[in-house]
Design an enzyme around this catalytic site. Sequence first.
Site, PDB file in Angstrom:
ATOM      1  N   GLU A 149      34.456 -99.803   8.416  1.00 26.19           N
ATOM      2  CA  GLU A 149      35.370 -99.892   7.274  1.00 26.19           C
ATOM      3  C   GLU A 149      35.223 -98.684   6.356  1.00 26.19           C
ATOM      4  O   GLU A 149      34.290 -97.878   6.488  1.00 26.19           O
ATOM      5  CB  GLU A 149      35.088-101.181   6.475  1.00 26.19           C
ATOM      6  CG  GLU A 149      33.698-101.195   5.857  1.00 26.19           C
ATOM      7  CD  GLU A 149      33.338-102.494   5.129  1.00 26.19           C
ATOM      8  OE1 GLU A 149      33.824-103.568   5.532  1.00 26.19           O
ATOM      9  OE2 GLU A 149      32.571-102.405   4.149  1.00 26.19           O
ATOM     10  N   HIS A 204      36.378 -97.738   1.915  1.00 27.37           N
ATOM     11  CA  HIS A 204      36.886 -98.301   0.662  1.00 27.37           C
ATOM     12  C   HIS A 204      36.690 -97.269  -0.428  1.00 27.37           C
ATOM     13  O   HIS A 204      35.973 -96.267  -0.242  1.00 27.37           O
ATOM     14  CB  HIS A 204      36.185 -99.623   0.322  1.00 27.37           C
ATOM     15  CG  HIS A 204      34.765 -99.706   0.750  1.00 27.37           C
ATOM     16  ND1 HIS A 204      33.784 -98.923   0.183  1.00 27.37           N
ATOM     17  CD2 HIS A 204      34.139-100.420   1.742  1.00 27.37           C
ATOM     18  CE1 HIS A 204      32.627 -99.179   0.785  1.00 27.37           C
ATOM     19  NE2 HIS A 204      32.803-100.080   1.749  1.00 27.37           N
ATOM     20  N   HIS A 264      28.796 -96.820  -1.740  1.00 29.68           N
ATOM     21  CA  HIS A 264      27.614 -97.616  -1.385  1.00 29.68           C
ATOM     22  C   HIS A 264      26.380 -96.734  -1.543  1.00 29.68           C
ATOM     23  O   HIS A 264      26.394 -95.559  -1.161  1.00 29.68           O
ATOM     24  CB  HIS A 264      27.651 -98.045   0.085  1.00 29.68           C
ATOM     25  CG  HIS A 264      28.469 -99.252   0.382  1.00 29.68           C
ATOM     26  ND1 HIS A 264      28.607 -99.740   1.660  1.00 29.68           N
ATOM     27  CD2 HIS A 264      29.181-100.074  -0.395  1.00 29.68           C
ATOM     28  CE1 HIS A 264      29.377-100.816   1.644  1.00 29.68           C
ATOM     29  NE2 HIS A 264      29.748-101.038   0.407  1.00 29.68           N
ATOM     30  N   HIS A 296      32.376 -96.002   7.763  1.00 26.87           N
ATOM     31  CA  HIS A 296      30.949 -96.258   8.005  1.00 26.87           C
ATOM     32  C   HIS A 296      30.745 -97.549   8.773  1.00 26.87           C
ATOM     33  O   HIS A 296      31.548 -98.478   8.696  1.00 26.87           O
ATOM     34  CB  HIS A 296      30.156 -96.284   6.692  1.00 26.87           C
ATOM     35  CG  HIS A 296      30.623 -97.328   5.720  1.00 26.87           C
ATOM     36  ND1 HIS A 296      31.690 -97.127   4.888  1.00 26.87           N
ATOM     37  CD2 HIS A 296      30.163 -98.577   5.438  1.00 26.87           C
ATOM     38  CE1 HIS A 296      31.873 -98.200   4.137  1.00 26.87           C
ATOM     39  NE2 HIS A 296      30.976 -99.101   4.458  1.00 26.87           N
ATOM     40  N   CYS A 356      21.509-102.647  -0.679  1.00 24.94           N
ATOM     41  CA  CYS A 356      22.776-101.950  -0.931  1.00 24.94           C
ATOM     42  C   CYS A 356      23.203-102.169  -2.378  1.00 24.94           C
ATOM     43  O   CYS A 356      23.338-103.308  -2.822  1.00 24.94           O
ATOM     44  CB  CYS A 356      23.847-102.450   0.035  1.00 24.94           C
ATOM     45  SG  CYS A 356      25.461-101.678  -0.238  1.00 24.94           S
TER      46      CYS A 356
END
Lengths: 160, 160
Positions: free
Chosen positions: A74, A76, A80, A114, A128
């Site tokens: 995914e 976004h 992260h 990733h 995370c």
Amino acid sequence: MAIHQEPLARAESLPSHLTSTEAFRWEGIDVHPYKETGSHFRSISRQILFPGAHDLPVELRYFEIDVDGHSTLERHHHAHLVVIVQGSGEVLIRDRVEAFRPHDVIHLAPMTWHQFRANQGETVGFLCVVNQERDRPQRPTEEDLALLRSVPAVAQFIRP
Amino acid sequence: MAIHQEPLARAESLPSHLTSTEAFRWEGIDVHPYKETGSHFRSISRQILFPGAHDLPVELRYFEIDVDGHSTLERHHHAHLVVIVQGSGEVLIRDRVEAFRPHDVIHLAPMTWHQFRANQGETVGFLCVVNQERDRPQRPTEEDLALLRSVPAVAQFIRP
């Protein structure tokens, strides 16, 4: 000082000390299978260790991927910040496949494709950090997949 | 989305993958002795693993306290989010002294007196998340110390 998004009551109800009861499990913290529509992930669980409070508008989560499992491929707009805490594996970062091991720090910039894979015979666990407010992950389109697969190492890595 | 404080160039110059070269040391990351005016701390070092970028306005630091060392006794308006990654020890949180061990998560709310001590014969290492923008730590006044010392366990813990 920075933003402060949650009501004080929420912050006050947070425990100041979350004790580890056994390896990578914490007192009072539920272990959630990582669910999404579809079957884009495998053998991964999530625990929320900090929901964001005060001047820290971030969540801290712990993810665990069993041997041969993987996270969703995914991207976004939110970033992260990952710290590997157990196990070796490999991660796709944009168009590169990189080996990781415990204590590596991985910073996924916005809109970076990733995926984490526990493909070295070891359970993988990582912390995370993400913003409390974040957009929904995007899955690759067929066009995105074609582009990703144009790199042989990536094609091999993201195969179903 | 949340605040975005640093220039894009800074974010782009960040490595996406910081590799661990040996236990709790990272490629290209300097180990800083933790310096302040005075001698309020002992045998503690600091490494900055993430300076804040994108929608993550937080720094990630790794602190290491050698056996019998300790961090400064202090409080401040910014919060700390700490994950112990090696060693057992004790921490003062406001008016309580608590034992910690690896993987414990400690959340220090604003203006909470705190001090970490590697007083169990082990080197202590922890990750610490803080806001990029933060106030200077405050040291206790004589009045603060008198109040802290009114709790016997705290008096024993914070002794010079």
